[in-house]
Scaffold this motif. Structure first.
Motif, PDB file in Angstrom:
ATOM      1  N   GLU A 132       0.846  -1.191   0.000  1.00  0.00           N
ATOM      2  CA  GLU A 132       0.000   0.000   0.000  1.00  0.00           C
ATOM      3  C   GLU A 132       0.879   1.238   0.000  1.00  0.00           C
ATOM      4  OE1 GLU A 132      -3.501   2.107   2.697  1.00  0.00           O
ATOM      5  OE2 GLU A 132      -3.102  -0.037   2.888  1.00  0.00           O
ATOM      6  N   GLY A 133       0.667   2.091  -0.982  1.00  0.00           N
ATOM      7  CA  GLY A 133       1.465   3.302  -1.106  1.00  0.00           C
ATOM      8  C   GLY A 133       1.076   4.366  -0.103  1.00  0.00           C
ATOM      9  N   PRO A 134       1.791   5.476  -0.072  1.00  0.00           N
ATOM     10  CA  PRO A 134       1.530   6.535   0.903  1.00  0.00           C
ATOM     11  C   PRO A 134       0.155   7.168   0.775  1.00  0.00           C
ATOM     12  CG  PRO A 134       3.141   7.236  -0.746  1.00  0.00           C
ATOM     13  CD  PRO A 134       2.938   5.794  -0.939  1.00  0.00           C
ATOM     14  N   THR A 135      -0.429   7.129  -0.413  1.00  0.00           N
ATOM     15  CA  THR A 135      -1.761   7.709  -0.613  1.00  0.00           C
ATOM     16  C   THR A 135      -2.838   6.639  -0.753  1.00  0.00           C
ATOM     17  OG1 THR A 135      -1.370   7.820  -3.006  1.00  0.00           O
ATOM     18  CG2 THR A 135      -0.797   9.773  -1.692  1.00  0.00           C
ATOM     19  N   GLY A 136      -2.519   5.407  -0.337  1.00  0.00           N
ATOM     20  CA  GLY A 136      -3.499   4.327  -0.371  1.00  0.00           C
ATOM     21  C   GLY A 136      -3.516   3.519  -1.653  1.00  0.00           C
ATOM     22  N   GLU A 137      -2.701   3.864  -2.624  1.00  0.00           N
ATOM     23  CA  GLU A 137      -2.681   3.116  -3.879  1.00  0.00           C
ATOM     24  C   GLU A 137      -1.925   1.794  -3.693  1.00  0.00           C
ATOM     25  OE1 GLU A 137       1.192   5.437  -3.992  1.00  0.00           O
ATOM     26  OE2 GLU A 137      -0.836   5.634  -3.179  1.00  0.00           O
ATOM     27  N   THR A 171      -1.674  -5.965   1.595  1.00  0.00           N
ATOM     28  CA  THR A 171      -2.803  -5.097   1.924  1.00  0.00           C
ATOM     29  C   THR A 171      -3.941  -5.879   2.565  1.00  0.00           C
ATOM     30  OG1 THR A 171      -3.832  -5.339  -0.261  1.00  0.00           O
ATOM     31  CG2 THR A 171      -2.187  -3.601  -0.005  1.00  0.00           C
TER      32      THR A 171
END
Length: 401
Positions: free
Chosen positions: A144-149, A171
């Protein structure tokens, strides 16, 4: 004559049936219904899920069973895929060559390697992967990326070659960061890829299907090796062969490498690869079952109804109530031992709501039996006492002054 006999047999049943819908018994049944409806409403919004997950931690602790021993975790305390230090790829290649020589069963390289500036190091690693052929699978990690992606980290095709790919999705986590349920497979760009846990166990499944991960296996009983023990001379060949020949080996970073930690019920700073190892062990052992909240709630509702209907005296009811409550921890413990996950929070809430409703009704009844001005018992209190003590004869004289 026949009609008289039938009426005599049916009379007790009819009397008991009428009592179900009148008086205190109907009141208790109504409270059971309200407690069940409120608990089901809480289940519909998953409000008590954190409590269930806390109870699953307890189940994982008390299970204490042995893993199969067929899965070996080979770890490194150093980041092996650092592009600024490509020399570590030679060590990984040497370890893979050693596993090949020792007749390893399957290898899962749980470290994604991107192309580095050292072409020789990349080529050496690619050659070691190719030599293992169909016995090696490369793990793609979904983060999971920093912006939720969702970010997919994968090994470069120039290094991977035609090697099989599997997926580990980080995730799939809950409130506390634990992975309680994982998918059999994942779908990406229209392509279905088997999950690492399912691949370790050698099972197939639909991407829409999930299974429970059993953390009841003792973490210190899972066979482990350090990468240097494969690429160096720390152990004799006979000792090494006994540990890896014919086995399934997962190569990954230990929990000491930044970004590779994953909390588990038995080890809060575990290596992320352990989640999929436990998933594979769960599938191998068949410990993937679970009893959902409505099923457990129905079971306890049935126990409570039996306690209410067949307990005539107050003492009998209290004994039955106590037995029903004690079933909860016993059931939780037994389910842990046989590898079944239990959603018990909604049943416990059901019992607590019923107890609260009954306590409120008893408090209300006590208030109604006392005169608020004088503090003396009302005539209703005397009537209740006579009914409770089953007084059916004698005379009472009441004088009102």
């Amino acid at each position: 004559m026949g009609e008289t006999r039938i009426s005599r047999l049916a009379a007790p049943v009819l009397v008991r049936g009428r009592s179900l819908f009148s008086g205190r018994l109907f009141e208790r049944l109504r409270h059971v219904l309200w407690a069940a409806l409120i608990s089901l409403a809480l289940y519909a919004v998953f409000l008590l899920q954190p409590i269930d997950q806390f109870l699953w931690l307890f189940q994982s602790r008390v299970a204490d069973r042995n893993p199969t021993g067929d899965v070996v975790f080979v770890s490194s305390n150093e980041a092996l895929n650092d592009t600024d230090n490509p020399q570590t790829r030679f060590r990984v290649a040497a370890a893979l060559d050693e596993l090949d020589r020792q007749g390893v069963g399957k290898v899962f390289l749980d470290i994604p390697f991107s192309t580095s500036e050292n072409a020789a190091a990349d080529a050496r690693l690619a050659r070691a992967i190719a030599d293992l052929g169909p016995r090696i699978s490369l793990v793609d990690r979904i983060l999971e990326g920093p912006t939720g992606e969702r970010i997919r980290r994968t090994t470069s095709p120039t290094i991977a070659g035609p090697a099989t790919r599997v997926v580990s999705d980080q995730t799939d986590r809950d409130w506390y960061g634990f992975a309680w349920r994982l998918h059999y497979a994942y779908q990406n760009d229209g392509r279905v890829t088997r999950s690492l846990g399912a691949a370790i166990a050698g099972v197939e499944g639909n991407p829409n299907e999930t299974f429970s991960v059993d953390y009841g296996f003792a973490v210190d009983r899972i066979p482990t090796l350090q990468l240097d023990e494969l690429s160096g001379n720390a152990r004799s060949l006979s000792e090494l062969a006994a540990e890896v020949t014919g086995k399934t080996v997962v190569i990954g970073h230990s929990g000491l490498v930044a970004g590779s930690q994953q909390p588990m019920p038995r080890k809060m700073d575990a290596a992320v690869s352990y989640v999929d190892i436990y998933a594979g062990e769960s599938l191998k052992a068949g410990h993937t079952g679970s009893l959902r909240g409505p099923i457990v709630l129905s079971f306890f509702a049935a126990l409570l109804l039996i306690s209410i209907v067949f307990s005539r005296a107050r003492r009998q009811r209290w004994v039955a109530y106590s037995a029903t409550v004690l079933v909860a921890p016993a059931l939780l413990y037994a389910a842990a031992k046989i590898g079944i996950r239990l959603e018990l929070s909604y049943a416990l809430t059901f019992l607590a709501i019923y107890a609260a409703l009954r306590s409120r009704m008893r408090w209300k009844r006590r208030v109604e039996m006392v005169n608020q001005e004088t503090g003396l018992a009302k005539l209703r209190a005397l009537e209740a006492r006579l009914i409770r003590d089953s007084v059916t004869n004698g005379h009472i004289v009441i004088a009102k002054i």
